[in-house]
Each structure stands twice: as C-alpha cells, then as structure tokens.
Enzyme design. Structure first.
Site, PDB file in Angstrom:
ATOM      1  N   LEU A  25       0.870  -1.175   0.000  1.00 54.05           N
ATOM      2  CA  LEU A  25       0.000   0.000   0.000  1.00 54.05           C
ATOM      3  C   LEU A  25       0.903   1.220   0.000  1.00 54.05           C
ATOM      4  O   LEU A  25       1.918   1.244   0.702  1.00 54.05           O
ATOM      5  CB  LEU A  25      -0.891   0.028   1.253  1.00 54.05           C
ATOM      6  CG  LEU A  25      -2.004  -1.019   1.372  1.00 54.05           C
ATOM      7  CD1 LEU A  25      -2.725  -0.852   2.704  1.00 54.05           C
ATOM      8  CD2 LEU A  25      -2.994  -0.905   0.223  1.00 54.05           C
ATOM      9  N   ASP A  26       0.546   2.234  -0.775  1.00 56.26           N
ATOM     10  CA  ASP A  26       1.318   3.474  -0.766  1.00 56.26           C
ATOM     11  C   ASP A  26       1.381   4.032   0.649  1.00 56.26           C
ATOM     12  O   ASP A  26       0.454   3.847   1.451  1.00 56.26           O
ATOM     13  CB  ASP A  26       0.664   4.526  -1.669  1.00 56.26           C
ATOM     14  CG  ASP A  26       0.719   4.152  -3.133  1.00 56.26           C
ATOM     15  OD1 ASP A  26       1.571   3.319  -3.503  1.00 56.26           O
ATOM     16  OD2 ASP A  26      -0.094   4.696  -3.905  1.00 56.26           O
ATOM     17  N   ARG A  27       2.445   4.746   0.933  1.00 50.35           N
ATOM     18  CA  ARG A  27       2.628   5.305   2.276  1.00 50.35           C
ATOM     19  C   ARG A  27       1.413   6.089   2.772  1.00 50.35           C
ATOM     20  O   ARG A  27       0.996   5.928   3.925  1.00 50.35           O
ATOM     21  CB  ARG A  27       3.885   6.179   2.291  1.00 50.35           C
ATOM     22  CG  ARG A  27       4.212   6.735   3.659  1.00 50.35           C
ATOM     23  CD  ARG A  27       5.544   7.462   3.657  1.00 50.35           C
ATOM     24  NE  ARG A  27       5.958   7.772   5.011  1.00 50.35           N
ATOM     25  CZ  ARG A  27       7.209   8.036   5.364  1.00 50.35           C
ATOM     26  NH1 ARG A  27       8.168   8.003   4.466  1.00 50.35           N
ATOM     27  NH2 ARG A  27       7.513   8.312   6.615  1.00 50.35           N
TER      28      ARG A  27
END
Length: 260
Positions: free
Chosen positions: A53-55
């Site tokens: 998951l993106d930050r």
C-alpha cells in the site's frame, strides 16, 4: 501497536495507518515507523509481504507468516484472484457506476527506479468505480463559492502504481489529499476546513480464497478518526457500515451520533 484484523497460523492482516511505510528501502534507511518491523515485534514472528500500500494510503495489509505463505499470497495478487475494495473522498460529484479502462505509463522514481526501463509503453489498467454519495459545503475554494465532494467505492482490476489516484485524476475527480496527482487548492481547503490532512484513500476490504484451507476469507479495515470525522461532517455516516467505528464520537458541534 498496530490493529490486527486477522491472524491464523499462516497469515496476518493489519490495518495500516496513513503515513506508515510497509517496509524500509535503501532510500528510507532511517525511517523509524515501519509496518513489517512493528508487526514482527508485536507478534514475535517474521512476516513476509505479498502486496503493498502506498505510504499515504490506509487499510488492509495482508502478509504471510512464512516465505511459502507470502509466495502463495503474492501469486494470488499477481493473478488478480484477490478482490480489493477501496473507498475515497474526491473532488466534485462523481455519481455514476462504470469501469474505466485507461492504460497507464509506468511512473518511475528517479532514484528508486533508476535502473528500470523507460521505454515501456502504457500498461493495461482497469478500475471499477461507483459513486456512493455527494455533498456541497458552504466553503469557497478557488473561484467557486461552495465546495463539492464525492464518496466513491473503487475496485482495481489491475495493480499499476498509483492506479486509483491516477485514474480518478483522469476522470477530473482527484482524491482529496493527493499531493502528486490531485488539486492543490482542494487539498488545502479540505485540510483547513474539514481536517482532511491525509490522502483520503482507504483499503477497506480484501476478499480471497485462503491459500492453505481453501476457505473464503474476507477482511475489513476500520476507518481512522480523520475519515470518521469527514463522514460525520458530510452527512455520510452509515454508508460504510463494515468500516465505520462504532466507538467514534464526533467533535462537539458536529453530528456525534454513534452508529451501530
């Protein structure tokens, strides 16, 4: 402590907070807060990633408790056998239900991807989206006297980098809080007036066939306070019953009813 959403002898799923890295890279050597290390310390076992998951994105992050479990999960993700459901708050009124088939050129980071091929053409990218609710708030943004927001459900059918963020930007309904693909004025307005201080994208649900038992498995991730406050302010409480937190109490002056 991270919220553990599911755990058995093979798998563990956590609710990743916005702002946390999944794991360190050589670019983030000094990062103190990392999901993989935190989960390992919390449960006393090594964990193996199967997806990312993106930050700035929050929500369900599923990992294996062995290299074999991680490999089998990653295989399911690569073969699109796992159904992913996200929710987002976007600029404007996105009310229809449709499938966007819009290929994306791979986004390369100048440092992290410096050895990657730059001549790759657009890759297939497909997203199913459905507008759930809209609202118009009496706050001026730019040249408009009011500000419109939409609540959207998203199911990516492919897994391109930043796919949901880029697809919604292509539809002219960028996600609020998206500093790279979004609307800077809307981001500032949302943060100032409604406390939307993060990317308003949440990985709400994963549905899969358990790689070891063969049983169906669905995992839901609850929304954080920023999300819950937004749902209260925009009159959207009760629209995401599987993800809303019953213990959340809205700040005074807002709808503070507790849903069940």
């Amino acid at each position: 402590m991270l919220e553990i959403l599911y755990q058995d002898e093979w798998l563990v799923a956590v609710n990743k907070p916005s702002g946390w890295l999944v794991h360190r890279s050589w670019l983030d050597r000094d990062e103190k807060v990392v999901v993989m290390q935190t989960v390992r310390d919390q449960i006393g076992q090594h964990v193996f990633t199967a997806h990312r998951l993106d930050r700035p994105t929050s929500g369900v992050l599923l990992m294996g408790l062995s290299s074999e479990a991680g490999r089998l999960l990653a295989q399911q993700f690569e073969q699109h056998q796992i159904q992913k459901r996200y929710h987002a708050i976007v600029r404007g009124w996105l009310m229809e239900e449709a499938v966007l088939d819009y290929p994306l050129v791979e986004e390369l980071d100048k440092i992290a991807d410096k050895f990657a091929r730059e001549d790759k053409g657009p890759q297939p990218a497909v997203t199913h989206y459905r507008g759930l609710a809209t609202v118009e708030m009496p706050v001026a943004t730019g040249r408009y006297p009011t500000t419109r927001y939409g609540l959207v459900e998203l199911e990516p059918k492919t897994g391109r980098k930043h796919q949901l963020r880029r697809h919604l930007a292509h539809l002219r309904h960028p996600i609020i809080g998206d500093s790279k693909h979004g609307d800077l004025r809307q981001n500032r307005s949302g943060a100032e007036h409604f406390g939307l201080q993060r990317l308003m994208l949440h990985a709400s649900q994963l549905s899969l066939t358990h790689p070891f038992t063969g049983e169906p498995l669905t995992i839901h991730a609850g929304l954080d306070d920023t999300w819950m406050q937004a749902l209260s302010q925009f009159g959207w409480r009760g629209l995401l019953p599987e993800n809303e937190r019953v213990e959340f109490s809205a700040p005074s002056g807002q709808d503070g009813e507790i849903s069940s």
